[in-house]
Design a protein around this motif. Structure first.
Motif, mmCIF file in Angstrom:
data_model
loop_
_atom_site.group_PDB
_atom_site.id
_atom_site.type_symbol
_atom_site.label_atom_id
_atom_site.label_comp_id
_atom_site.label_asym_id
_atom_site.label_seq_id
_atom_site.Cartn_x
_atom_site.Cartn_y
_atom_site.Cartn_z
ATOM 1 N N LYS A 42 0.471 -1.526 0.258
ATOM 2 C CA LYS A 42 -0.060 -0.368 0.008
ATOM 3 C C LYS A 42 0.843 0.986 0.351
ATOM 4 C CE LYS A 42 -3.954 1.975 1.579
ATOM 5 N NZ LYS A 42 -5.480 1.756 1.956
ATOM 6 N N VAL A 43 2.058 1.069 0.584
ATOM 7 C CA VAL A 43 2.344 2.034 0.962
ATOM 8 C C VAL A 43 4.015 3.190 0.770
ATOM 9 C CG1 VAL A 43 2.011 2.022 2.821
ATOM 10 C CG2 VAL A 43 4.489 1.669 2.346
ATOM 11 N N SER A 44 4.450 1.841 -0.629
ATOM 12 C CA SER A 44 5.599 2.091 -1.874
ATOM 13 C C SER A 44 5.622 2.838 -2.656
ATOM 14 C CB SER A 44 5.664 0.313 -1.990
ATOM 15 O OG SER A 44 6.852 0.355 -2.952
ATOM 16 N N LEU A 45 6.416 3.736 -2.809
ATOM 17 C CA LEU A 45 6.227 4.612 -4.157
ATOM 18 C C LEU A 45 5.891 4.144 -5.331
ATOM 19 C CD1 LEU A 45 8.833 7.304 -3.355
ATOM 20 C CD2 LEU A 45 6.674 7.342 -3.402
ATOM 21 N N LYS A 46 6.323 2.685 -5.403
ATOM 22 C CA LYS A 46 6.804 1.873 -6.562
ATOM 23 C C LYS A 46 4.961 1.819 -7.188
ATOM 24 C CE LYS A 46 7.787 -2.541 -8.452
ATOM 25 N NZ LYS A 46 8.445 -3.934 -7.369
ATOM 26 N N ASN A 47 4.255 2.118 -6.449
ATOM 27 C CA ASN A 47 2.539 2.136 -6.777
ATOM 28 C C ASN A 47 2.829 3.038 -7.764
ATOM 29 O OD1 ASN A 47 2.048 -0.097 -5.465
ATOM 30 N ND2 ASN A 47 1.583 1.092 -3.770
ATOM 31 N N LEU A 48 3.123 4.073 -7.319
ATOM 32 C CA LEU A 48 2.765 6.012 -8.111
ATOM 33 C C LEU A 48 4.164 5.792 -9.373
ATOM 34 C CD1 LEU A 48 3.240 8.513 -5.103
ATOM 35 C CD2 LEU A 48 0.762 6.736 -5.563
ATOM 36 N N LEU A 49 4.909 5.542 -9.063
ATOM 37 C CA LEU A 49 5.835 5.659 -10.160
ATOM 38 C C LEU A 49 5.643 4.917 -11.151
ATOM 39 C CD1 LEU A 49 9.660 5.010 -7.951
ATOM 40 C CD2 LEU A 49 8.913 7.297 -9.048
ATOM 41 N N LYS A 50 5.009 3.506 -11.182
ATOM 42 C CA LYS A 50 3.942 2.726 -12.181
ATOM 43 C C LYS A 50 3.001 3.505 -13.086
ATOM 44 C CE LYS A 50 5.535 -1.773 -11.216
ATOM 45 N NZ LYS A 50 4.935 -3.308 -10.920
ATOM 46 N N LEU A 51 2.457 3.856 -11.985
ATOM 47 C CA LEU A 51 1.039 5.375 -12.637
ATOM 48 C C LEU A 51 1.860 6.471 -13.833
ATOM 49 C CD1 LEU A 51 -1.362 5.618 -10.263
ATOM 50 C CD2 LEU A 51 -1.109 3.547 -11.973
ATOM 51 N N GLY A 52 2.964 6.375 -13.262
ATOM 52 C CA GLY A 52 3.864 8.227 -14.032
ATOM 53 C C GLY A 52 4.223 7.357 -15.082
#
Length: 513
Positions: A503-513
RNA sequence: GCGGGCGUAGCUCAGGGGUAGAGCAUAACCUUGCCAAGGUUAGGGUCGUGAGUUCGAAUCUCAUCGCCCGCUCCA
């Protein structure tokens, strides 16, 4: 829908109450428009920086990061145009409340005499018809001569006053000439004040002949002056980018709206060097890329919009802002500018160093063009904070104040709490937390009822709460409670790490960008 | 910088010439134990700061600092 100005006040007091942002030097009544980040604010700010830096530097092979000094050689600001561009004497009319450039007022006054001369010339032309000799007329007509003398005298005095930075003299001149405000028609003027964008200080302990240096008013120049260093030492090939996070300082006349406009602020900037002629393609690329990065936070797409600049700065051939719907309305959050080769060209001119790149494919040297992306870190902080702060009314009619921060940005990722303070539950909770804290910033809380502790974590934005109860001692399971849904799941202690990580990993956000 | 509003506890605010209040928050103890507001107690404010008027000022006056809003400014 609550009123907008109330919303900003709410954000400010929430920020203070929970340790996000404090007024600076508050025990001495504060310092205008200066704020300190508190214990939670510092964490949130750091997480925003990490998100940006990772997205820029780690996710792009061709982008590297630097950290340049705030002090720079004074010539830097000559070259960039900052020394000349923002050094204006300003004066206000007290009746109309309008502000003018004091030197422009005098120049406009002088212009009136020029108009007089033109009118005389027109008259002369009518009177003498085809025989009219303009040169002779200008030299001999007494009215013209009088006006011309006046012009010469005023211009001479003005240039002396401006040359000496004589602000009192400038005001005296405005009063002596009885220059009035075009709107109010009065000559009720304030003193002339020098508006200087840059904070100046002196290098070395000896004042006087020591050179004046400035606190940088933007971080960009630190990148431009290092263009050659980075390109050569990093074997960079066009296109490539240099990223930097750092403080900048502008002596704004009015700094307002909480941390939105401060005199000391932090920027996250990336300058992308491209082939001349390809800059508008890259400009479009970064414009798109950057808004995706913002939207990936999940605050809501409706918070963002572009604002394309119609009036461009002298150095730009395209520019847009990404605007955010702050409590005080849509305002600039990030700027994307196509800066052409203006900066590198100027630095080449002032330094005498060749700020060029040899392009093996084209087999020639050129000054690269630059696409700049520049986020205001403090603005981003305010954006995240204000969009996350919500007062929810629950099904049972009660209310809760929740800071639904993007989990990757939350100061604490998880709070660990024992159901009671007895029966070995606190010890077990400590044991679980001691494992989790290697990966996540955790908080321990055992005081008050569970419901109250959940609400406390909601208010500071902690995405997860782990509750240790009696069953934990039997089968090594705990409940994990989600901040946004308020739902609990019973899970094995061993699974906690991967659940939280997911839930908290930056990975989630980075994959969207 | 100009105009308007405001400044009393960590937060939200009441009071309005006679020695400081509430709710929430904080701390301790008891009770309870899965979605705030059970009990008992405690700590915390020279009412933003400075001056003036007054026998006496948190209260009236002035100045000043700070905050919010509008204007202005914001390559």
């Amino acid at each position: 829908m609550e009123k907008r100005e109330d919303k900003l006040k709410e954000v400010i007091s929430h920020a203070k109450e929970y340790g996000y942002v404090f007024p600076s030097s508050e025990i001495y009544d504060g310092l205008a428009a200066t704020y300190d980040y508190g214990q939670l604010g510092a964490e949130l700010k750091k997480n925003i920086k990490d998100y940006w830096w990772t997205a820029m530097v780690q996710m792009h092979e061709e982008i590297v990061g630097i950290d340049a000094a705030i002090f720079m050689h004074p010539k830097t600001w000559k070259a960039s145009g900052h020394v000349d561009a923002f050094n204006d004497p300003l004066i206000d009319n007290k009746d109309s409340k309008k502000r003018y450039r004091a030197d422009v007022l005098v120049e406009e006054f002088i212009e009136k005499y020029r108009d007089k001369i033109k009118k005389e010339v027109e008259k002369g032309r009518k009177r003498f018809g085809a025989d009219f000799d303009e040169v002779q007329f200008l030299a001999t007509n007494p009215n013209v001569k009088r006006s011309q003398e006046k012009i010469d005298d005023l211009e001479d005095r003005l240039s002396k006053i401006l040359g000496a930075d004589n602000l009192e003299g400038l005001k005296a001149m405005i009063e002596e000439l009885n220059i009035v405000c075009p709107i109010s028609g009065t000559s009720n003027w304030t003193d002339v004040r020098q508006f200087n964008l840059m904070f100046a200080t002196e290098l070395g302990s000896v004042a006087g002949d020591a050179s004046t240096i400035y606190l940088r008013p933007e971080t960009a120049q630190g990148i431009f002056v290092n263009f050659l260093n980075v390109q050569k030492s990093g074997r960079m090939k066009i296109p490539f980018g240099i990223a930097q996070i750092g403080k900048a300082f502008r002596n704004e006349i009015v700094a307002r709206q909480f941390i939105f406009r401060m005199r000391e602020f932090e920027q996250m900037e990336m300058q992308y060097f491209v082939r001349p002629g390809e800059e508008l393609t890259w400009y479009g690329y970064w414009k798109d890329k950057r808004i995706k990065w913002h939207k990936a936070l999940g605050l809501g797409e409706e918070y963002y919009r572009y604002h394309d600049h119609i009036k461009l700065a002298h150095y730009a051939n395209a520019a847009a802002d990404i605007e955010f719907d702050f409590p005080m309305g849509f305002k600039e959050l990030e700027g994307i500018h196509s800066r052409t080769d203006f900066d590198l060209r100027k630095h080449e001119e002032f330094s005498g160093k060749k700020m060029q790149f040899f392009d093996p494919e084209l087999n020639k040297n050129y000054i690269p063009y630059v696409i700049e992306t520049s986020v205001g870190l403090d603005r981003m902080f305010l954006a995240v904070l204000s969009a996350s702060l919500k007062n929810e009314t629950l099904e049972d009619g009660s209310e809760r104040s929740v800071l639904s921060l993007p989990p990757a940005l939350a100061p604490y990722k998880v709070a660990v709490m024992p159901l009671t303070r007895k029966d070995g539950l606190p010890e077990k909770a400590r044991e679980i937390m001691n494992e989790l804290k290697f990966e996540f910033n955790c908080q321990y809380d055992e005081k008050d009822s569970p419901g109250k502790r959940y609400r406390r974590q909601d208010a500071i934005g902690t995405p997860y709460c782990v509750m240790v109860d009696h069953q934990t001692l039997e089968d090594n399971t705990v409940t994990i409670r989600d901040r946004d849904t308020m739902l609990q799941d019973r899970v094995k202690v061993d699974e906690l790490h991967s659940i939280i990580e997911g839930k908290v990993s930056l990975k989630n956000l980075l994959k969207l960008g």
